[in-house]
Design a protein around this motif. Structure first.
Motif, PDB file in Angstrom:
ATOM      1  N   ALA A  39      30.399  75.654  37.738  1.00 21.97           N
ATOM      2  CA  ALA A  39      31.238  76.582  36.800  1.00 21.97           C
ATOM      3  C   ALA A  39      32.657  76.551  37.635  1.00 21.97           C
ATOM      4  O   ALA A  39      33.762  76.580  36.552  1.00 21.97           O
ATOM      5  N   GLY A  40      32.822  76.287  38.857  1.00 20.21           N
ATOM      6  CA  GLY A  40      34.287  76.333  39.298  1.00 20.21           C
ATOM      7  C   GLY A  40      34.946  75.090  38.872  1.00 20.21           C
ATOM      8  O   GLY A  40      36.181  75.030  38.544  1.00 20.21           O
ATOM      9  N   ASN A  41      34.251  73.957  38.944  1.00 19.12           N
ATOM     10  CA  ASN A  41      34.749  72.696  38.509  1.00 19.12           C
ATOM     11  C   ASN A  41      34.877  72.711  37.084  1.00 19.12           C
ATOM     12  O   ASN A  41      36.205  71.997  36.485  1.00 19.12           O
ATOM     13  N   LEU A  42      34.442  73.210  36.372  1.00 20.00           N
ATOM     14  CA  LEU A  42      34.449  73.176  34.910  1.00 20.00           C
ATOM     15  C   LEU A  42      35.684  74.055  34.359  1.00 20.00           C
ATOM     16  O   LEU A  42      36.683  73.538  33.551  1.00 20.00           O
ATOM     17  N   ARG A  43      35.902  74.997  35.044  1.00 25.74           N
ATOM     18  CA  ARG A  43      36.818  75.921  34.735  1.00 25.74           C
ATOM     19  C   ARG A  43      38.280  75.157  35.230  1.00 25.74           C
ATOM     20  O   ARG A  43      39.288  75.312  34.631  1.00 25.74           O
ATOM     21  N   ALA A  63      25.425  65.895  24.928  1.00 24.95           N
ATOM     22  CA  ALA A  63      24.571  66.253  26.187  1.00 24.95           C
ATOM     23  C   ALA A  63      23.282  67.519  25.749  1.00 24.95           C
ATOM     24  O   ALA A  63      23.508  68.029  24.652  1.00 24.95           O
ATOM     25  N   ASN A  64      22.947  68.008  26.625  1.00 26.06           N
ATOM     26  CA  ASN A  64      22.210  69.076  26.423  1.00 26.06           C
ATOM     27  C   ASN A  64      22.839  70.149  25.828  1.00 26.06           C
ATOM     28  O   ASN A  64      24.119  70.604  26.277  1.00 26.06           O
ATOM     29  N   ILE A  65      22.226  71.103  24.990  1.00 23.85           N
ATOM     30  CA  ILE A  65      22.826  71.831  24.443  1.00 23.85           C
ATOM     31  C   ILE A  65      23.611  73.106  25.219  1.00 23.85           C
ATOM     32  O   ILE A  65      24.462  73.724  24.807  1.00 23.85           O
ATOM     33  N   HIS A  66      22.902  73.332  26.330  1.00 22.61           N
ATOM     34  CA  HIS A  66      23.363  74.140  27.350  1.00 22.61           C
ATOM     35  C   HIS A  66      24.703  73.956  27.938  1.00 22.61           C
ATOM     36  O   HIS A  66      25.681  74.578  28.115  1.00 22.61           O
ATOM     37  N   LEU A  67      24.799  72.524  28.335  1.00 18.22           N
ATOM     38  CA  LEU A  67      25.797  72.018  28.619  1.00 18.22           C
ATOM     39  C   LEU A  67      26.999  72.269  27.734  1.00 18.22           C
ATOM     40  O   LEU A  67      28.084  72.596  28.282  1.00 18.22           O
ATOM     41  N   VAL A  68      26.703  71.813  26.666  1.00 19.62           N
ATOM     42  CA  VAL A  68      27.766  71.840  25.405  1.00 19.62           C
ATOM     43  C   VAL A  68      28.268  73.525  25.277  1.00 19.62           C
ATOM     44  O   VAL A  68      29.356  73.629  25.065  1.00 19.62           O
ATOM     45  N   GLU A  69      27.392  74.484  25.477  1.00 18.70           N
ATOM     46  CA  GLU A  69      27.634  75.736  25.110  1.00 18.70           C
ATOM     47  C   GLU A  69      28.542  76.128  26.281  1.00 18.70           C
ATOM     48  O   GLU A  69      29.387  76.981  26.116  1.00 18.70           O
ATOM     49  N   ALA A  70      28.312  75.572  27.368  1.00 17.14           N
ATOM     50  CA  ALA A  70      29.094  76.223  28.551  1.00 17.14           C
ATOM     51  C   ALA A  70      30.397  75.620  28.486  1.00 17.14           C
ATOM     52  O   ALA A  70      31.532  76.224  28.686  1.00 17.14           O
ATOM     53  N   ASN A 137      24.468  63.817  32.449  1.00 19.48           N
ATOM     54  CA  ASN A 137      24.548  63.421  33.864  1.00 19.48           C
ATOM     55  C   ASN A 137      25.898  63.573  34.298  1.00 19.48           C
ATOM     56  O   ASN A 137      26.976  63.932  33.707  1.00 19.48           O
ATOM     57  N   ALA A 138      26.303  63.249  35.596  1.00 20.21           N
ATOM     58  CA  ALA A 138      27.569  63.261  36.176  1.00 20.21           C
ATOM     59  C   ALA A 138      28.443  62.222  35.765  1.00 20.21           C
ATOM     60  O   ALA A 138      29.652  62.840  35.573  1.00 20.21           O
ATOM     61  N   GLY A 162      31.099  65.627  32.928  1.00 22.28           N
ATOM     62  CA  GLY A 162      29.886  65.457  33.595  1.00 22.28           C
ATOM     63  C   GLY A 162      29.129  66.638  33.719  1.00 22.28           C
ATOM     64  O   GLY A 162      29.584  67.873  33.611  1.00 22.28           O
ATOM     65  N   SER A 163      27.832  66.381  34.294  1.00 22.34           N
ATOM     66  CA  SER A 163      26.994  67.518  34.559  1.00 22.34           C
ATOM     67  C   SER A 163      27.458  68.216  35.829  1.00 22.34           C
ATOM     68  O   SER A 163      26.837  69.358  36.386  1.00 22.34           O
ATOM     69  N   ASN A 164      28.526  67.527  36.602  1.00 25.14           N
ATOM     70  CA  ASN A 164      29.117  68.038  37.597  1.00 25.14           C
ATOM     71  C   ASN A 164      30.335  69.061  37.431  1.00 25.14           C
ATOM     72  O   ASN A 164      30.965  69.499  38.425  1.00 25.14           O
ATOM     73  N   GLY A 165      30.637  69.304  36.140  1.00 27.01           N
ATOM     74  CA  GLY A 165      31.503  70.066  35.664  1.00 27.01           C
ATOM     75  C   GLY A 165      32.978  69.333  35.824  1.00 27.01           C
ATOM     76  O   GLY A 165      34.067  70.004  35.635  1.00 27.01           O
ATOM     77  N   ARG A 166      33.077  68.024  35.924  1.00 29.14           N
ATOM     78  CA  ARG A 166      34.065  67.286  36.196  1.00 29.14           C
ATOM     79  C   ARG A 166      34.600  66.628  34.823  1.00 29.14           C
ATOM     80  O   ARG A 166      33.422  66.036  34.232  1.00 29.14           O
TER      81      ARG A 166
END
Length: 220
Positions: A39-43, A63-70, A137-138, A162-166
């Motif tokens: 969450a911190g990385n994505l913001r 990507a997975n729909i939850h990652l796209v929604e985030a 994935n990352a 990526g799924s690491n928020g970066r």
């Protein structure tokens, strides 16, 4: 009425840091790092985009729909007035819940160069300041075909999420070619300078080789 312990536990497990109603145990399996770090990385990466209110973005639901929604939630939290067009397949239309999405573009089949060309004209590409490609994935491993399609079709700036928020830059050319571009240009410039200097010295007669040749072939 007090909440049951199971309800309280469910609320605590929800991905509340990004406003996504996805239980933590389900979301954790999608991420490369812990939820709070994601969450911190994505913001922080979204803030660095420095978007203007009138900017328009293109996002590929790869990507997975939850990652796209985030990603959508953070984008609209930071930049409420931007416009986002989302590319997704027909089968995923029922799962697109975010109300602020401007338009949904449905390609004919998977995301390829041909399917993107079909839904994006040259005029429509110009209106997008940025294209985002979320990864499950990352670092985008296994997304080579999607990245290749975006490179061929999209003319603006591109980022993978990526799924690491970066976010990582998607370069117009393969990264190794981009990295070698400046050194090769410098090497070419130096080689041309050496060649021109040598030619100048030759015609001036200042090179030892030319003086020797002149001495050999000049009649006594």
């Amino acid at each position: 009425m007090s909440q049951s312990s199971s309800e309280v536990k469910q609320e605590k497990n929800e991905f509340s840091a990004l406003g996504i109603s996805c239980p933590e145990e389900r979301f954790t399996s999608l991420l490369a790092i812990p939820i709070d770090e994601y969450a911190g990385n994505l913001r922080s990466t979204v803030k660095r985009l420095e978007l203007s209110p009138d900017d328009q973005l293109l996002i590929l639901r790869t990507a997975n729909i939850h990652l796209v929604e985030a990603l959508l939630t953070v984008l609209f939290d930071e930049f409420p007035n931007i416009r986002v067009d989302l590319v997704t397949q027909q089968a995923f239309l029922p799962y697109i819940k975010h109300p602020q999405v401007n338009a949904i573009l449905v390609p004919d089949g998977p995301v390829t160069t041909e399917s993107l060309v079909h839904i994006l004209t040259k005029d429509s590409q110009k209106k997008y300041r940025l294209a985002l490609v979320p990864y499950s994935n990352a670092y985008g491993d296994g997304y080579e075909n999607v990245i290749l399609a975006v490179r061929h079709v999209f003319t603006g700036k591109m980022r993978g999420v990526g799924s690491n928020g970066r976010m990582r830059i998607i370069y117009r050319h393969p990264r190794i070619a981009w990295a070698l571009r400046k050194p090769l240009r410098a090497a070419g410039f130096i080689l041309m300078l050496i060649l021109l200097t040598g030619m100048a010295l030759w015609f001036k007669g200042w090179l030892p080789a030319k003086r020797r040749l002149k001495k050999i072939y000049t009649p006594a």
